[in-house]
Design an enzyme around this catalytic site. Structure first.
Site, mmCIF file in Angstrom:
data_model
loop_
_atom_site.group_PDB
_atom_site.id
_atom_site.type_symbol
_atom_site.label_atom_id
_atom_site.label_comp_id
_atom_site.label_asym_id
_atom_site.label_seq_id
_atom_site.Cartn_x
_atom_site.Cartn_y
_atom_site.Cartn_z
ATOM 1 N N TYR A 73 38.798 133.045 20.857
ATOM 2 C CA TYR A 73 39.708 133.678 21.822
ATOM 3 C C TYR A 73 39.124 133.647 23.232
ATOM 4 O O TYR A 73 39.833 133.380 24.210
ATOM 5 C CB TYR A 73 39.986 135.126 21.411
ATOM 6 C CG TYR A 73 41.009 135.261 20.312
ATOM 7 C CD1 TYR A 73 42.320 134.841 20.494
ATOM 8 C CD2 TYR A 73 40.673 135.829 19.086
ATOM 9 C CE1 TYR A 73 43.266 134.968 19.475
ATOM 10 C CE2 TYR A 73 41.614 135.962 18.066
ATOM 11 C CZ TYR A 73 42.900 135.529 18.278
ATOM 12 O OH TYR A 73 43.836 135.654 17.278
ATOM 13 N N ARG A 104 46.564 144.277 6.927
ATOM 14 C CA ARG A 104 47.733 144.637 7.739
ATOM 15 C C ARG A 104 48.689 145.557 6.980
ATOM 16 O O ARG A 104 49.897 145.498 7.189
ATOM 17 C CB ARG A 104 48.481 143.393 8.240
ATOM 18 C CG ARG A 104 47.675 142.537 9.220
ATOM 19 C CD ARG A 104 48.591 141.565 9.951
ATOM 20 N NE ARG A 104 47.796 140.504 10.582
ATOM 21 C CZ ARG A 104 48.030 139.202 10.457
ATOM 22 N NH1 ARG A 104 49.056 138.772 9.742
ATOM 23 N NH2 ARG A 104 47.274 138.323 11.062
ATOM 24 N N ARG A 145 54.615 153.841 17.172
ATOM 25 C CA ARG A 145 54.085 152.903 18.170
ATOM 26 C C ARG A 145 55.081 152.624 19.298
ATOM 27 O O ARG A 145 54.721 151.985 20.295
ATOM 28 C CB ARG A 145 53.764 151.557 17.497
ATOM 29 C CG ARG A 145 52.344 151.325 16.993
ATOM 30 C CD ARG A 145 51.311 150.976 18.039
ATOM 31 N NE ARG A 145 51.745 150.086 19.079
ATOM 32 C CZ ARG A 145 51.786 148.759 18.994
ATOM 33 N NH1 ARG A 145 51.421 148.150 17.883
ATOM 34 N NH2 ARG A 145 52.184 148.020 20.010
#
Length: 355
Positions: free
Chosen positions: A162, A38, A51
């Site tokens: 998920y 990250r 973003r």
């Protein structure tokens, strides 16, 4: 082909002799290479700026934006490798799974996969499903020069969690209920996900990625016997599928201290270690023939500089006897981390390990 052979793409881009790839191959390095999971993300003001107003999944499908975001931490911190900016659910979205990444929550699946009929929604991934990945990786390789690009994918277990839960889960109750209650359905689900994940990594490697990392974020929820029986075959299938490319394969999970040996057995060349197990002990658990990656606690970066350097020194000392070591955090950069602390940490590791 092994990770010690020279793949054409690495030769063309000049990354083969980089400190990062040398460490992956357990060869002597000019300094211990550093990168951060990250490292491209919310800790960087330049990331937040580019973003702004763009949803996460949408941003992953915009090659120029992916290129800029991936390059940002390389420019700012001087890290030894870039990690392709993406999300683990991108290949699932690409094959038509109805999901979204909700801010503050994470990936949310509209219709969870719970039955055999649901498996039919998981078709194989084709390169034409993700043309933006090929384009972005090629752009990045051109920009990065001698800095390696690490390809990125979610491991079958974490993707399955998920899909079965419908989103992030603390206890993975639906996932484990399928794993224990219908082991054949579970095995078939993971096998399909292994095929999808393998294809996603192949696209990145063929476009020029110099290494790949398989993230198994949730697999620390399992006992070793369950991992070996119900998860390891699918992870091994992914690593085997990309073995012919000769690029180093990294395997990382969180809370996986009890699984480190098995994660190495699954086929990785490099095993990522979170901050809970010292690297010398991790090396004992993994066994010879693997490089290790890690493993300072991401929260340490909020302490004063002297404390950060002291903890970094502990990691370097624990890694002193390793065949290959890549310095990293024990998980991802936390969103409120001061970017200057990361830049200082890279410089510190480079200075302390210069040979």
């Amino acid at each position: 082909m092994s990770a010690n052979d020279r793949p054409t793409g690495q030769q063309q881009t000049g990354t083969y002799d980089s400190a990062f790839l040398k460490a992956c191959r357990r060869e002597p390095v000019p300094h211990t290479p550093v990168w951060f999971m990250r490292q491209a993300g919310r800790s960087l003001p330049e990331y937040r700026k580019v973003r702004e107003g763009t949803a996460m999944l949408e941003s992953c499908m915009m090659p120029e934006l992916v290129t800029e975001i991936t390059l940002q931490p390389v420019r700012r911190h001087g890290v030894d490798a870039a990690i392709y900016f993406s999300d683990i659910v991108v290949p699932l979205k690409a094959i038509g799974i109805d999901l979204d990444i909700k801010p503050g929550v994470g990936p949310v699946v509209e219709r969870p996969i719970r039955t055999r009929a649901d498996l039919e929604r998981l078709r194989p991934l084709e390169p034409d499903d993700v043309p933006y990945v090929t384009e972005a990786v090629r752009m990045l390789v051109g920009e990065l020069g001698g800095t390696p690009l690490i390809g990125f994918a979610g491991a079958p277990f974490t993707l399955a969690s998920y899909l079965v839960e419908g989103g992030p889960s603390r206890n993975h109750e639906h996932t484990k209920a399928m794993m224990y209650g219908d082991p054949q359905l579970w095995a078939d689900l993971l096998d399909r996900l292994a095929v999808i994940t393998s294809a996603f990594l192949k696209v990145q490697i063929e476009a020029g990625a110099s290494a790949v990392q398989l993230f198994d974020s949730w697999v620390g929820a399992l006992a070793p016997a369950d991992y070996r029986r119900s998860v390891m075959p699918a992870s091994a299938k992914v690593f085997e599928a990309v073995s012919g490319y000769g690029v180093p394969r990294i395997h990382f999970g969180v809370g996986t201290g009890e699984l480190l040996g098995l994660m190495g057995e699954a086929g990785a060349d490099v095993v990522g270690v979170d901050w809970r197990v010292p690297l010398d002990e991790a090396a004992r658990r993994v066994g010879p023939g693997k490089a290790l990656q890690g493993n300072i606690d991401p929260a340490v970066l909020f302490a004063p500089r002297e404390a950060v350097e002291s903890k970094a020194r502990e990691v370097l000392d624990a890694a002193a006897g390793l065949e290959g070591h890549i310095f990293n955090l024990g998980h991802g950069v936390l969103p409120t981390t001061d970017p200057a602390a990361l830049t200082r940490l890279v410089a510190y590791v480079h200075e302390q390990t210069a040979r």
